[in-house]
Motif scaffolding. Structure first.
Motif, PDB file in Angstrom:
ATOM      1  N   UNK A 375       0.855  -1.187   0.000  1.00 43.94           N
ATOM      2  CA  UNK A 375       0.000   0.000   0.000  1.00 43.94           C
ATOM      3  C   UNK A 375       0.892   1.238   0.000  1.00 43.94           C
ATOM      4  N   UNK A 376       0.554   2.214  -0.827  1.00 42.23           N
ATOM      5  CA  UNK A 376       1.321   3.483  -0.858  1.00 42.23           C
ATOM      6  C   UNK A 376       0.315   4.592  -1.126  1.00 42.23           C
ATOM      7  N   UNK A 377      -0.140   5.217  -0.057  1.00 40.33           N
ATOM      8  CA  UNK A 377      -1.181   6.227  -0.234  1.00 40.33           C
ATOM      9  C   UNK A 377      -1.275   7.112   1.017  1.00 40.33           C
ATOM     10  N   UNK A 378      -2.235   8.062   0.999  1.00 41.10           N
ATOM     11  CA  UNK A 378      -2.477   8.895   2.192  1.00 41.10           C
ATOM     12  C   UNK A 378      -1.480  10.029   2.346  1.00 41.10           C
ATOM     13  N   UNK A 379      -0.992  10.568   1.245  1.00 42.24           N
ATOM     14  CA  UNK A 379       0.052  11.599   1.320  1.00 42.24           C
ATOM     15  C   UNK A 379      -0.505  13.012   1.496  1.00 42.24           C
ATOM     16  N   UNK A 380      -1.835  13.109   1.627  1.00 48.80           N
ATOM     17  CA  UNK A 380      -2.495  14.387   1.951  1.00 48.80           C
ATOM     18  C   UNK A 380      -2.003  15.531   1.065  1.00 48.80           C
ATOM     19  N   UNK A 381      -1.494  16.602   1.696  1.00 49.41           N
ATOM     20  CA  UNK A 381      -1.087  17.783   0.919  1.00 49.41           C
ATOM     21  C   UNK A 381       0.373  17.699   0.479  1.00 49.41           C
ATOM     22  N   UNK A 382       0.965  16.476   0.529  1.00 41.60           N
ATOM     23  CA  UNK A 382       2.408  16.370   0.269  1.00 41.60           C
ATOM     24  C   UNK A 382       2.772  15.264  -0.714  1.00 41.60           C
ATOM     25  N   UNK A 383       1.816  14.857  -1.552  1.00 37.79           N
ATOM     26  CA  UNK A 383       2.076  13.728  -2.451  1.00 37.79           C
ATOM     27  C   UNK A 383       3.181  13.988  -3.459  1.00 37.79           C
TER      28      UNK A 383
END
Ligand code: FAD
Length: 417
Positions: A375-383
């Motif tokens: 899983x690689x996700x959930x980077x919010x405002x910093x992807x």
């Protein structure tokens, strides 16, 4: 024969993972429901690479500030109050994550990831992955004494963590970027921050992946998993099935819903934001900036100038709230007086949905529930900022190697009850 890796999601995280996996010798396919990247969050964002953003969004004081903003329809933050169990649970987890020890641990992780990504962007630029990277730094522009005081305190913490940050008065700020007329009390200058053109970045990454033998499959909306005893055989789309040895889930804000049938719990809320790009601005700064009190990001992109902002939590749709846009437009002349709301007439706003986890940290790694899923996700405002290093970490995990950064605090199973 090389192991087959199917990467689901064609945003910055999926593409960074694809590049690193290809370079590690995997046979890589990237699959997305859309053909065009304009329909994801990685396209029209502010394109900033931000070691300055080392403090996770869940931090002490943020809830009381958020509640104050909720009363102002033009403020940069809003949560639609409603009885939604996922949103309520997310809010409780957010509250628990504002504990100082957790924020400190998260800050160390974010610092390491931002700085590693910055390094990788410089390498990518040299390797022909062109994204018009500018390494001139970022100015946190403050138009109130209180704002400057708070930013100066944060700059002190940044320096303690090894991130260079200088507090500048109004004159020093003006001298740093003479291209732009500013009305500010002062600023903090983060020299390690950068900016780039996100659409160009996505295009260049696709080209590079293609040249390395990576495959793309578009127009395939994943609707289910063919999984047995903790092993995924294939994903099912509306049109067929796609088999692989390893799967990478990088579907941004949609990852929570996508992973539920596998039993995973990766709570996520959409953080809707807007950007407006002036093709021919009255002035063009050299350095990107953040209008601190207004929470608006300002990025020069070639000869254009982009303004990005707003965090509307909990709305998984692309509708536009004109009051929030008005808030962005009103705030700009308070820092950059030559800009007028009328300059934006006829400019089409872009909408993006940030994938926001309750503690403001990404989810990167394997889960104890499924053997062949990363899983690689959930980077919010910093992807954008965390993308390249996330890709490297995904490749290390696929190879079964220890990761170059300790990912304890980004664990995929951290919210499983
Ligand atoms: C206004 C704004 C400004 C921003 N500025 C910055 C910035 O300056 N710096 C920064 O670092 N970050 C910034 N961000 C955040 C950044 O844009 C996101 O963190 C990043 O784009 C998330 O990338 P992603 O690859 O996780 O998701 P996405 O880019 O959303 O990609 C996910 C992909 O998954 C696909 N998908 C979803 N579900 C399915 C399915 N069922 N089947 C097949 N495919 C599927 C989607 O079609 C999509 O292409 C900003 C965001 C906004 C809104």
């Amino acid at each position: 024969m090389a192991k087959r890796v199917l990467i689901i999601g064609n945003g910055i995280i999926g593409l960074s993972s694809a590049l690193a996996a290809l370079r590690s010798g995997f046979d890589v396919t990237v699959l997305d429901r859309h053909a065009e990247h304009i329909e994801n969050c990685s396209y029209g964002n502010s394109g900033m690479v931000v070691p300055s953003h080392f403090v996770p969004i869940a931090q002490p004081g943020v809830i009381s500030q958020g509640l104050r903003w909720m009363r102002d329809p033009e403020s940069p933050f809003y949560v639609q109050p409603r009885m939604n169990l996922d949103l309520i649970k997310w809010g409780m987890r957010f509250y628990m994550s504002t504990h100082r020890d957790q924020v400190a641990a998260g800050s160390e992780l974010l610092k390491q990831m931002h700085l590693a990504s910055r390094e990788l962007y410089c390498q990518w630029q040299d390797q022909g992955i062109d994204c018009s990277l500018s390494t001139r730094g970022l100015l946190m522009l403050c138009n109130s004494a209180h704002g400057l005081e708070e930013e100066a305190a944060l700059a002190q913490k940044a320096r303690e963590l090894g991130i260079p940050a200088s507090v500048l008065d109004a004159r020093e700020t003006a001298a740093l970027d003479p291209n732009i007329t500013m009305k500010v009390q002062g600023s903090v200058y983060y020299q390690k921050d950068c900016h780039l053109n996100p659409a160009q970045l996505i295009g260049s990454l696709r080209k590079k992946i293609d040249s390395l033998g990576g495959k793309f499959v578009y127009g395939q909306h994943v609707v289910g998993w063919d999984e047995q005893a903790g092993q995924i055989r294939a994903v099912r789309t509306l049109k067929g099935t796609f088999e692989a040895d390893e799967f990478v889930l990088s579907t941004g804000v949609w990852s929570d819903g996508m992973s539920k049938p596998l039993g995973l719990k990766i709570p996520m809320q959409p953080g809707k934001g807007y950007s407006l790009t002036l093709p021919d601005p009255v002035e063009l700064p050299k350095v990107c900036s953040i209008l601190v009190e207004a929470k608006v990001a300002v990025t020069p992109i070639g000869s254009a100038l982009r303004f990005g902002g707003t965090m509307q939590l909990g709305e998984l749709n692309e509708s536009i709230d004109p009051r929030r846009l008005a808030g962005i437009l009103k705030s700009i002349p308070q820092y950059m007086p030559l800009f007028k709301p009328s300059h934006f007439e006829g400019i089409e706003p872009w909408v993006g949905l940030r994938p926001v986890s309750p503690d403001g940290l990404p989810y990167i790694g394997r889960t104890s529930l499924v053997r062949n899923l990363v899983v690689a996700t959930g980077h919010a405002m910093m992807g954008v900022s965390l993308g390249p290093i996330t890709g490297e970490l995904v490749a290390q995990i696929l190879l079964g190697k220890p990761t170059s950064i300790d990912l304890r605090h980004a664990s995929v199973d951290r919210f499983r009850e």
